[in-house]
Design an enzyme around this catalytic site. Structure first.
Site, mmCIF file in Angstrom:
data_model
loop_
_atom_site.group_PDB
_atom_site.id
_atom_site.type_symbol
_atom_site.label_atom_id
_atom_site.label_comp_id
_atom_site.label_asym_id
_atom_site.label_seq_id
_atom_site.Cartn_x
_atom_site.Cartn_y
_atom_site.Cartn_z
ATOM 1 N N ASN A 210 0.847 -1.093 0.247
ATOM 2 C CA ASN A 210 -0.326 0.032 0.099
ATOM 3 C C ASN A 210 0.922 1.273 0.400
ATOM 4 O O ASN A 210 1.781 1.516 -0.298
ATOM 5 C CB ASN A 210 -0.870 -0.037 1.465
ATOM 6 C CG ASN A 210 -0.493 -0.449 2.397
ATOM 7 O OD1 ASN A 210 0.447 0.816 2.504
ATOM 8 N ND2 ASN A 210 -0.262 -0.829 3.385
ATOM 9 N N ASP A 279 -4.294 -6.084 5.748
ATOM 10 C CA ASP A 279 -5.567 -6.752 6.400
ATOM 11 C C ASP A 279 -5.380 -8.467 5.752
ATOM 12 O O ASP A 279 -5.540 -9.178 6.173
ATOM 13 C CB ASP A 279 -6.287 -6.262 6.249
ATOM 14 C CG ASP A 279 -6.764 -5.101 7.145
ATOM 15 O OD1 ASP A 279 -6.272 -5.163 8.153
ATOM 16 O OD2 ASP A 279 -7.585 -3.912 6.142
ATOM 17 N N LYS A 289 8.342 -17.618 -10.190
ATOM 18 C CA LYS A 289 7.822 -16.587 -10.671
ATOM 19 C C LYS A 289 6.514 -17.006 -11.312
ATOM 20 O O LYS A 289 7.323 -17.639 -12.191
ATOM 21 C CB LYS A 289 8.744 -15.324 -11.483
ATOM 22 C CG LYS A 289 8.099 -14.000 -12.374
ATOM 23 C CD LYS A 289 9.340 -13.716 -12.541
ATOM 24 C CE LYS A 289 8.332 -12.583 -13.818
ATOM 25 N NZ LYS A 289 9.024 -11.786 -14.374
ATOM 26 N N LYS A 346 -13.881 1.957 16.714
ATOM 27 C CA LYS A 346 -12.737 1.027 16.786
ATOM 28 C C LYS A 346 -12.197 0.999 17.997
ATOM 29 O O LYS A 346 -11.073 -0.331 18.637
ATOM 30 C CB LYS A 346 -11.856 1.361 15.104
ATOM 31 C CG LYS A 346 -10.609 1.247 14.619
ATOM 32 C CD LYS A 346 -10.261 2.030 13.703
ATOM 33 C CE LYS A 346 -11.060 1.031 12.109
ATOM 34 N NZ LYS A 346 -10.923 2.044 10.962
ATOM 35 N N LYS A 350 -11.038 -2.779 19.759
ATOM 36 C CA LYS A 350 -9.087 -2.909 19.436
ATOM 37 C C LYS A 350 -8.861 -2.228 20.902
ATOM 38 O O LYS A 350 -7.329 -2.302 21.368
ATOM 39 C CB LYS A 350 -8.704 -1.655 18.787
ATOM 40 C CG LYS A 350 -9.106 -1.848 16.811
ATOM 41 C CD LYS A 350 -8.102 -2.383 16.210
ATOM 42 C CE LYS A 350 -8.551 -2.718 14.829
ATOM 43 N NZ LYS A 350 -7.673 -2.581 13.865
#
Ligand code: CTP
Length: 405
Positions: A210, A279, A289, A346, A350
């Site tokens: 990301n 995630d 490959k 959250k 968490k």
């Protein structure tokens, strides 16, 4: 009694037309309750005489390395008396010398010898300020832990318009007092910070990743180390320099990040989970490959297809915070809608003490930008950071943590 009673700010004045503003700075610091002493470069004395600062501070003013016959090692005694060493205005020459560790007069030898927090307020012509060498030096000083109070835009003494004007006296004084206040505020505390992206391998050359740069965690680590914390930074792949004075653990995948975080979490007082952890990860990683010739084409379009099965990664924050004991735990939430409500959810889910909530729907703020705006969400309070630099957000968060623990 003032918060700053018994604290000393050493004010360094260098050869710049803005040197007269140092008088106002000295005054304002004294008004706040700090003790002030002044050291000047030879060139600074062309703009304001030492007698002015002597009268303002009622203290001797250092200029030459060998001026004070009563003090055999003047730069060391000055270096030791300072809690914060503010250099304002700082010329391009002094900024460059400080970055390179050059010490050829009383002010620069003192800067090299001191363990006090450096606060540097540069002032110069706009083209000098934009010069690549000067910018490099400023970045180096910042990376080494100095606090830079950037110059502002305006009409400069040389007649040019642009950036280079000494920051407002109020801003310089506020930054200096802030450093006096927060200095050593996390001394003796151990801190785990996770940061950056994770890369989840598909085959030996491809991965799922990301856009996180890891900057948030690096800034947090630098600022926490400056406040005296013992910091372990567990960071995914990134192109940033490792922060100095921090134990940096480089990891690639979420599973590696989890393992390294588990170890550091054990002995920590504070844990900040700022990483953008993937995630999911591919269920299997190809040994060699993946070749196009091995893929199947869609019978109607002729396009090749590749299906990758993903499995969930452990939620590092949630798993570790479930047994957090007395640790102070901070998580991050990047949201596009219902920012505060989602952050509160959250927080509970968490088992965190604070969520740094970030609205990522605004194109001017967030990923890859200089400035940001976040909300510090706790069970019973929500604080707005305002639109500020990412470093300032790190400072605000650590101030909240230092007060809470
Ligand atoms: N986090 C983590 N380990 C993961 C995923 C997230 O430690 N495997 C941490 C991040 O470091 C961050 C917080 O959890 O502090 C982000 O929470 P998360 O639930 O991942 O947020 P989103 O991905 O935005 O969740 P959702 O998609 O449900 O909004």
């Amino acid at each position: 009694m003032s918060d700053f009673e018994g604290k000393t700010v050493l004010v360094g004045v260098t050869g710049c037309i803005a040197a007269y503003k140092s008088c106002e700075i000295v005054r304002a610091l004294q008004k706040a309750g700090a003790k002030v002493q002044v050291v000047m470069t030879e060139h600074a004395t062309e703009f304001v005489g030492p007698a002015t600062f002597r009268a303002l501070t009622r203290e001797p003013v250092g200029v030459g390395l060998f001026d004070d016959p009563s003090d055999p090692i003047h730069h060391i005694s000055l270096a030791k008396l300072a809690d914060v060493f503010l250099i304002a205005p700082a010329t391009a020459n002094v900024v460059d010398k400080l970055a390179k560790g050059i010490a050829d007069d009383l002010l620069t030898t003192t800067a090299l010898a001191t363990t006090a927090q450096l606060v540097i307020a540069p002032a110069m012509n706009v083209n000098m300020w934009r010069n690549e060498e000067v910018q490099k030096s400023v970045a180096e000083l910042e990376a080494k832990g100095a606090r830079i109070v950037n110059p502002t835009e305006g009409y400069l003494a040389c007649g040019d318009e642009g950036e280079g004007k000494l920051a407002d006296v109020d801003e310089i004084v506020a930054a200096t007092l802030d450093e006096l206040r927060s200095r050593r505020s996390l001394a003796g505390k151990s801190m785990l910070i996770t940061s950056g992206p994770t890369y989840e391998p598909i085959d030996p050359v491809r991965f799922i990743g990301n856009k996180s740069s890891g900057l948030t965690g690096v800034l947090l680590a630098q600022e926490a180390a400056r406040r005296g914390a013992n910091v372990t930074l567990v960071i995914g792949p990134n192109s940033l320099k490792d922060p100095l004075g921090v134990d940096v653990k480089h990891v690639t995948t979420a599973l590696e990040m989890f393992e390294a975080s588990k170890v550091a979490f054990e002995g920590c007082d504070v844990a900040i989970f700022s990483a953008a952890v993937a995630d999911f990860r591919p269920a299997t990683v190809a040994d060699t490959k993946i070749k196009k010739r091995d893929l199947r084409a869609d019978s109607s379009t002729g396009e090749l297809g590749l299906t990758i099965e993903l499995v969930e990664n452990p939620d590092i924050l949630r798993t570790l915070a479930a047994n957090k004991g007395s640790r102070f735990v901070v998580g991050y939430a990047a949201e596009t809608v219902d920012l505060i409500d989602n952050a509160k959810e959250k927080l509970a889910k968490k088992n965190a003490d604070l969520i740094v909530a970030n609205d990522v729907s605004s194109p001017e703020l967030g990923f890859g930008t200089e400035k940001n705006r976040v909300f510090f969400v706790r069970e019973d309070s929500v604080e707005d950071s305002g639109i500020v630099s990412k470093r300032e957000i790190a400072r605000q968060l650590l101030d909240i943590i230092a007060e809470a623990i």
